[in-house]
Design an enzyme around this catalytic site. Structure first.
Site, PDB file in Angstrom:
ATOM      1  CG  ASP A 190     -22.709 -30.678  20.649  1.00 26.78           C
ATOM      2  OD1 ASP A 190     -22.980 -31.884  20.508  1.00 26.78           O
ATOM      3  OD2 ASP A 190     -22.272 -29.963  19.733  1.00 26.78           O
ATOM      4  CE1 TYR A 193     -19.877 -28.686  23.389  1.00 24.06           C
ATOM      5  CE2 TYR A 193     -18.427 -28.868  21.497  1.00 24.06           C
ATOM      6  CZ  TYR A 193     -19.622 -28.481  22.055  1.00 24.06           C
ATOM      7  OH  TYR A 193     -20.573 -27.886  21.273  1.00 24.06           O
ATOM      8  CG  ASN A 227     -21.666 -32.714  16.816  1.00 23.27           C
ATOM      9  OD1 ASN A 227     -22.462 -31.915  17.311  1.00 23.27           O
ATOM     10  ND2 ASN A 227     -20.429 -32.388  16.504  1.00 23.27           N
ATOM     11  CG  HIS A 312     -26.813 -30.900  18.069  1.00 25.92           C
ATOM     12  ND1 HIS A 312     -26.649 -30.031  19.132  1.00 25.92           N
ATOM     13  CD2 HIS A 312     -25.603 -30.953  17.463  1.00 25.92           C
ATOM     14  CE1 HIS A 312     -25.405 -29.601  19.164  1.00 25.92           C
ATOM     15  NE2 HIS A 312     -24.749 -30.135  18.159  1.00 25.92           N
ATOM     16  CG  HIS A 322     -21.588 -27.336  11.606  1.00 28.67           C
ATOM     17  ND1 HIS A 322     -20.729 -28.405  11.656  1.00 28.67           N
ATOM     18  CD2 HIS A 322     -21.341 -26.607  12.720  1.00 28.67           C
ATOM     19  CE1 HIS A 322     -20.002 -28.339  12.766  1.00 28.67           C
ATOM     20  NE2 HIS A 322     -20.348 -27.255  13.415  1.00 28.67           N
ATOM     21  CG  HIS A 349     -24.114 -28.710  14.825  1.00 32.88           C
ATOM     22  ND1 HIS A 349     -23.159 -29.448  15.474  1.00 32.88           N
ATOM     23  CD2 HIS A 349     -23.998 -29.039  13.508  1.00 32.88           C
ATOM     24  CE1 HIS A 349     -22.506 -30.192  14.585  1.00 32.88           C
ATOM     25  NE2 HIS A 349     -22.986 -29.956  13.399  1.00 32.88           N
ATOM     26  CG  HIS A 351     -19.971 -23.557  18.542  1.00 31.82           C
ATOM     27  ND1 HIS A 351     -18.787 -24.211  18.414  1.00 31.82           N
ATOM     28  CD2 HIS A 351     -20.892 -24.520  18.813  1.00 31.82           C
ATOM     29  CE1 HIS A 351     -18.972 -25.504  18.619  1.00 31.82           C
ATOM     30  NE2 HIS A 351     -20.236 -25.720  18.856  1.00 31.82           N
TER      31      HIS A 351
HETATM   32 FE   LIG Z   1     -22.695 -29.848  17.646  1.00 29.51          FE
END
Ligand SMILES: [Fe+2]
Length: 459
Positions: A190, A193, A227, A312, A322, A349, A351
């Site tokens: 990531d 963004y 992602n 990730h 998630h 992934h 945060h």
């Molecule tokens: Fe992520």
């Protein structure tokens, strides 16, 4: 005397309670302000006509004598040359390499000229200068190659994930940048963004490249796709997953006999680093599965004692975010990780920050009901380091009570440092952004699973 023994019993009870209910949930609470992206104007292009920008380097070969130098030129594909020389050599005798150029279109965005130049056969453990551009747009940088691969070679990695380009991202990068120890960054996925902006505004990839350049131009960042690198948007005609990422960030996957830049491996100093893709097929018979199966057989722990995997989406995560996203990959590969004594698994992934105990969950066979993670001396430590500070903000809701597999968790932004000392010991620290860099909010001597497979949790 009685008071002392009562105190000891109390301490024992407290530590027992900790064991039963998991580890530490840090009470440190940061201010929950929204993270917003820094304005594009914060990262103006460098001065000069067609000045090279967004400079970043990564390892370019199997063992660390190669480097891939990447940059972007906004107006013209030329010059394509990178000049380089050893810092202790003759600066007038410069070597040259040439880039290959790629461009891509994404919806209404057309990229500038993206250069990738691979330099091989450098000397180990040597500082090199390199120069890009021409005339008043010439820019000079430097990097140091790693020592020759070997079992007791000390080496220090920074660990960053889910960085983005907010004011918090800036704090994370500044913190890492101010630490003189880091020699290369293990990046857990990531990056920019861009996909959180209308039509995946690819100008955000450009500003991100400029934002991180102060570090990425000077030391290799070892990339993992998250992602936010997928950029799959059929509603705007973008049907090719990972298009911006794979054009902009090259990795040495072919030297790892991989067929995709999304999964690969390198050796660096005393570490063997395997990068996996949580967002590519990994079921049986798929290219990633077949590759990883062969990959573990290549790891020689008397050459590279430290086996580190990056992927990730975490397999062990006790935040309310998630849920189960890493579960199917864990089911596919966890037994391999145990059999091959992986030392550390780095993910992003989520945060926030979390470090696991050494646990596994591979006993379950449908009928035996043994479906909970248990302590396992052959298991890796799972570290979730998705706390770079991106635009989506902080994950600050925990599952309660803290599961026994979770050793330490805290909802703060930060980064980590892994100092490999020799074949048996590495010192690991996590640094929250709200502290000064030398302060570590979580730290642990990590013992190598192959050479010193002791339990670290009773240090
Ligand atoms: Fe992520």
């Amino acid at each position: 005397m009685a008071a002392i023994s009562q105190f000891i019993v109390l301490l024992l009870l407290i530590s027992l309670a900790n064991l039963c209910n998991g580890g530490i949930t840090s009470k440190f609470m940061r201010k929950l302000e929204a993270s917003v992206d820094m304005p594009a104007g914060a990262f103006p292009p460098p001065a000069g006509y067609n000045a090279p920008e967004q400079v970043h380097i990564t390892q370019g070969d199997r063992h660390g004598r190669g480097v891939i130098i990447s940059w972007v030129t906004p107006l013209s594909p030329k010059p394509t040359v990178v000049r380089y020389w050893a810092a202790d050599g003759d600066g007038n005798r410069r070597n040259k390499a040439h880039s290959r150029i790629t461009t891509y279109k994404y919806y209404n965005y057309t990229s500038a000229f993206i250069h990738h130049a691979t330099i091989n056969n450098l000397e180990y453990d040597t500082k090199y200068f390199y120069e890009l551009g021409s005339g008043n747009a010439t820019r000079q940088f430097f990097f140091t190659t790693p020592p020759r691969v070997g079992p007791d070679v000390p080496y220090t990695f920074g660990i960053i994930g889910d960085l983005g380009q907010t004011y918090d991202s800036n704090q994370t990068l500044e913190h890492y940048y101010s630490n003189p120890k880091g020699q290369a960054v293990l990046f857990a996925g990531d990056l920019s963004y861009a996909d959180n902006h209308p039509f995946h505004d690819n100008r955000k990839w450009d500003t991100w490249g400029r934002f991180v350049e102060k570090s990425t131009a000077y030391q290799p960042w070892i990339w993992t796709a998250g992602n936010h690198e997928i950029d799959f948007a059929p509603q705007i005609g973008e049907n090719t997953p990972f298009k911006p990422y794979t054009h902009r960030y090259h990795v040495p996957y072919k030297t790892a006999q991989s067929t995709s830049p999304l999964w690969y491996s390198i050796k660096r100093a005393s570490a063997y680093i395997i990068v996996l893709s949580s967002y590519s097929a990994y079921g049986k018979y798929t290219p990633q599965y077949e590759w990883l199966q062969k990959e573990f057989k290549k790891v020689k722990r008397d050459e590279t004692p430290w086996l580190i995997v990056m992927l990730h989406a975490p397999w062990y995560n006790s935040y309310n975010y998630h849920y189960m996203e890493g579960e199917s990959m864990r089911v596919m590969f966890e037994s391999w990780f145990i059999q091959n004594k992986v030392d550390i698994v780095l993910s992003g992934h989520i945060h926030a920050y979390e470090r696991s105990e050494r646990v596994s969950n591979v006993r379950y066979n449908i009928t035996n009901r043994l479906c909970s993670p248990v302590r396992d001396v052959n298991a890796p430590i799972y570290i979730t380091i998705g706390d770079g500070g991106n635009i989506e903000g902080l994950a600050n809701e925990f599952t309660e009570p803290q599961p026994s597999y979770s050793a330490f968790r805290e909802a703060s932004f930060g980064h980590a440092i892994l100092e490999i000392k020799n074949r048996t010991h590495a010192y690991y620290t996590w640094h929250r952004n709200h502290d000064n860099e030398p302060v570590s909010a979580d730290s642990l001597w990590i013992y190598n699973r192959y050479w010193y497979p002791e339990d670290e949790s009773f240090q």
